[in-house]
Scaffold this motif. Structure first.
Motif, PDB file in Angstrom:
ATOM      1  N   TYR A   3      -6.398  -4.499  -0.428  1.00  0.00           N
ATOM      2  CA  TYR A   3      -5.302  -3.539  -0.268  1.00  0.00           C
ATOM      3  C   TYR A   3      -5.862  -2.202   0.225  1.00  0.00           C
ATOM      4  O   TYR A   3      -5.227  -1.515   1.020  1.00  0.00           O
ATOM      5  CB  TYR A   3      -4.560  -3.336  -1.591  1.00  0.00           C
ATOM      6  N   MET A  34      -5.063  -0.041   3.659  1.00  0.00           N
ATOM      7  CA  MET A  34      -4.665   1.369   3.712  1.00  0.00           C
ATOM      8  C   MET A  34      -5.622   2.159   4.609  1.00  0.00           C
ATOM      9  O   MET A  34      -5.188   2.944   5.455  1.00  0.00           O
ATOM     10  CB  MET A  34      -4.633   1.941   2.292  1.00  0.00           C
ATOM     11  N   CYS A  55      -3.970   2.619  -6.161  1.00  0.00           N
ATOM     12  CA  CYS A  55      -3.059   1.556  -5.765  1.00  0.00           C
ATOM     13  C   CYS A  55      -2.417   0.958  -7.016  1.00  0.00           C
ATOM     14  O   CYS A  55      -3.075   0.794  -8.044  1.00  0.00           O
ATOM     15  CB  CYS A  55      -3.818   0.478  -4.986  1.00  0.00           C
ATOM     16  N   GLU A  56      -1.129   0.628  -6.886  1.00  0.00           N
ATOM     17  CA  GLU A  56      -0.431  -0.090  -7.935  1.00  0.00           C
ATOM     18  C   GLU A  56      -0.046  -1.440  -7.349  1.00  0.00           C
ATOM     19  O   GLU A  56       0.569  -1.498  -6.270  1.00  0.00           O
ATOM     20  CB  GLU A  56       0.808   0.698  -8.364  1.00  0.00           C
ATOM     21  N   ASP A  59       3.011   0.486   5.549  1.00  0.00           N
ATOM     22  CA  ASP A  59       3.947   1.551   5.891  1.00  0.00           C
ATOM     23  C   ASP A  59       3.282   2.881   5.573  1.00  0.00           C
ATOM     24  O   ASP A  59       2.850   3.109   4.439  1.00  0.00           O
ATOM     25  CB  ASP A  59       5.241   1.383   5.075  1.00  0.00           C
ATOM     26  N   ASP A  71       0.815   8.493   1.816  1.00  0.00           N
ATOM     27  CA  ASP A  71       1.705   7.784   0.880  1.00  0.00           C
ATOM     28  C   ASP A  71       1.964   6.421   1.525  1.00  0.00           C
ATOM     29  O   ASP A  71       2.602   6.342   2.584  1.00  0.00           O
ATOM     30  CB  ASP A  71       2.994   8.608   0.744  1.00  0.00           C
ATOM     31  N   LEU A  72       1.442   5.359   0.923  1.00  0.00           N
ATOM     32  CA  LEU A  72       1.362   4.071   1.617  1.00  0.00           C
ATOM     33  C   LEU A  72       2.025   2.950   0.834  1.00  0.00           C
ATOM     34  O   LEU A  72       2.108   2.989  -0.401  1.00  0.00           O
ATOM     35  CB  LEU A  72      -0.120   3.731   1.835  1.00  0.00           C
ATOM     36  N   ALA A  73       2.471   1.947   1.573  1.00  0.00           N
ATOM     37  CA  ALA A  73       2.988   0.745   0.920  1.00  0.00           C
ATOM     38  C   ALA A  73       2.544  -0.473   1.717  1.00  0.00           C
ATOM     39  O   ALA A  73       2.465  -0.429   2.946  1.00  0.00           O
ATOM     40  CB  ALA A  73       4.510   0.786   0.833  1.00  0.00           C
ATOM     41  N   LEU A 102       3.527  -4.193   2.717  1.00  0.00           N
ATOM     42  CA  LEU A 102       4.762  -4.972   2.795  1.00  0.00           C
ATOM     43  C   LEU A 102       4.516  -6.298   3.511  1.00  0.00           C
ATOM     44  O   LEU A 102       3.573  -6.426   4.296  1.00  0.00           O
ATOM     45  CB  LEU A 102       5.808  -4.208   3.610  1.00  0.00           C
ATOM     46  N   ARG A 158      10.671  -0.399   1.515  1.00  0.00           N
ATOM     47  CA  ARG A 158       9.669  -0.544   0.462  1.00  0.00           C
ATOM     48  C   ARG A 158      10.199  -1.202  -0.818  1.00  0.00           C
ATOM     49  O   ARG A 158       9.458  -1.321  -1.786  1.00  0.00           O
ATOM     50  CB  ARG A 158       9.098   0.829   0.106  1.00  0.00           C
ATOM     51  N   ALA A 211       7.919  -4.040  -1.958  1.00  0.00           N
ATOM     52  CA  ALA A 211       6.506  -3.843  -1.608  1.00  0.00           C
ATOM     53  C   ALA A 211       5.581  -4.674  -2.503  1.00  0.00           C
ATOM     54  O   ALA A 211       5.832  -4.820  -3.695  1.00  0.00           O
ATOM     55  CB  ALA A 211       6.154  -2.363  -1.718  1.00  0.00           C
ATOM     56  N   THR A 269       1.982  -0.245  -3.744  1.00  0.00           N
ATOM     57  CA  THR A 269       2.099   1.119  -3.215  1.00  0.00           C
ATOM     58  C   THR A 269       0.811   1.849  -3.553  1.00  0.00           C
ATOM     59  O   THR A 269       0.170   1.564  -4.566  1.00  0.00           O
ATOM     60  CB  THR A 269       3.287   1.876  -3.842  1.00  0.00           C
TER      61      THR A 269
END
Lengths: 140, 140, 140, 140
Positions: D25, D29, D58-59, D73, D87-89, D91, D98, D101, D104
């Motif tokens: 992840y 990003m 990251c979550e 995103d 600020d990222l997601a 997908l 989102r 998602a 995030t």
């Protein structure tokens, strides 16, 4: 006929010499072949029969670098009873043919049963897909 | 005589088949050789002369798996004018010899000038270190 | 008391800025915690209960670079009913404490059953090992 | 307005739990943001001013798995004097927004001069591109 697998590079694919690290070419080959096996040959990575790497090799011809978009050209070098040797090339996305390949390589999968990991015949669905969709070498 | 490079595995080295992914063997070979070149041959990765991968290959003999601790056994297959082909094996840490290797492989470095990336002779410090410290193949 | 996990860098851990890429810090944290869970908490990655990442974070304080040897210092930030938040630091191998850490981070594992992947209580063997071997935060 | 970066998974992105490893992840990003900076903000990774990771988080909300095609995103959480927090997601490719998602996250770049690596103001070309092309948070 043939299969091209898109392979965009990632920021961390470049090593400290500022180009795609040699190990990433193998990620490209492994990914292209497994994606093709899943989508065209019915491979289920959680299923009874899987393909394990027995050997691989690569010749590095020209440097590639993030943020390039690459493609892996997938052909078959040898279709055996329990194994397939893939004949691969790493190309710039959209390259017409292998004449300016960044690298050429080979990757041999042996098919095994998931539990015992002993060789089994190449599954029929995979053999049929290979014969229908991929370039095979001329018979000697 | 010879060099063993410790190579502990990482959680994410295992792929979905539950064993060390084939590409990680190349990370092991690349890391072992470059560490040796830096520590024993005076290689400076930011210096004038660097070693680029021209070709590599690996034969996978037995599966390894995180959290194993591995070692790379480094020998020389060919010491050329502008290139070195390393002769490598991936072993369980502490294995007495290559008889139970997880994999054997080769890795060819060509030495180039950092800016123009044209072949140059193997640096003297590296040639001397190879001849002093590493097993060379018998002369034919 | 406490746990230090050795984490030697690999050639391809350095990105094109010549230092350890930010994603590798997470490989270090993931590897240190899972190794500890396997060796001290009885975690079996193929067993009934596994730990999945729910969240992670890292603050990068100083650059590290191959061929350095690093260590991950493992402590516990929060021991919950179904989750553990690890409190981690990336250090130069042999560093006396966290005062010159390259990075500090957190990593939250939620324990789930392997098949349904629904949260379950932290296994007793893991809870006991944490309480016996790792620094816990002072109770508020 | 906004930017979606395609991020197809690779075979070796799946770890032994059969899903995309948590460290990937962060590769997504890092790759999305740097590609955007190069293509829209004029960032030259070999130039005078570069962006270094100062913090990330990251979550993880739902598992993804090779051979899925993902997208990142990209929005801006904070545009500072010498730093940007993205600020990222993550997908599924083609996801409308989102709401579903996989993850995030946030990623803070501090801009520095390549040689001394001391903070410098966000380059004007990057600041202008951010303000023109990316969603910014509402001013408090």
């Amino acid at each position: 006929m043939g299969y091209r697998h898109p392979f965009p590079l990632r920021w961390n694919d470049n090593d400290q010499y500022g180009h795609m690290n040699n190990t990433v070419y193998y990620e490209a080959m492994d990914t292209a072949v497994n994606t093709w096996l899943i989508r065209h040959g019915g491979l289920d990575p959680a299923g009874d029969v899987i393909g394990l790497a027995r050997a691989s090799s690569c010749e590095f011809l020209a440097p590639a670098s993030f943020p390039e978009e690459l493609e892996v050209d997938v052909a078959v070098g040898r279709l055996g009873r329990t194994s397939i040797t893939w004949d691969l090339a790493i190309l710039r996305a959209g390259a017409p043919d292998r004449s300016e390949a960044y690298a050429t390589g080979a990757f041999t999968h042996v098919f095994v049963d998931q539990v015992g990991r002993r060789p089994v015949p190449v599954p029929e669905a995979i053999r049929a897909a290979v014969e229908r969709h991929l370039p095979l070498p001329p018979t000697a």
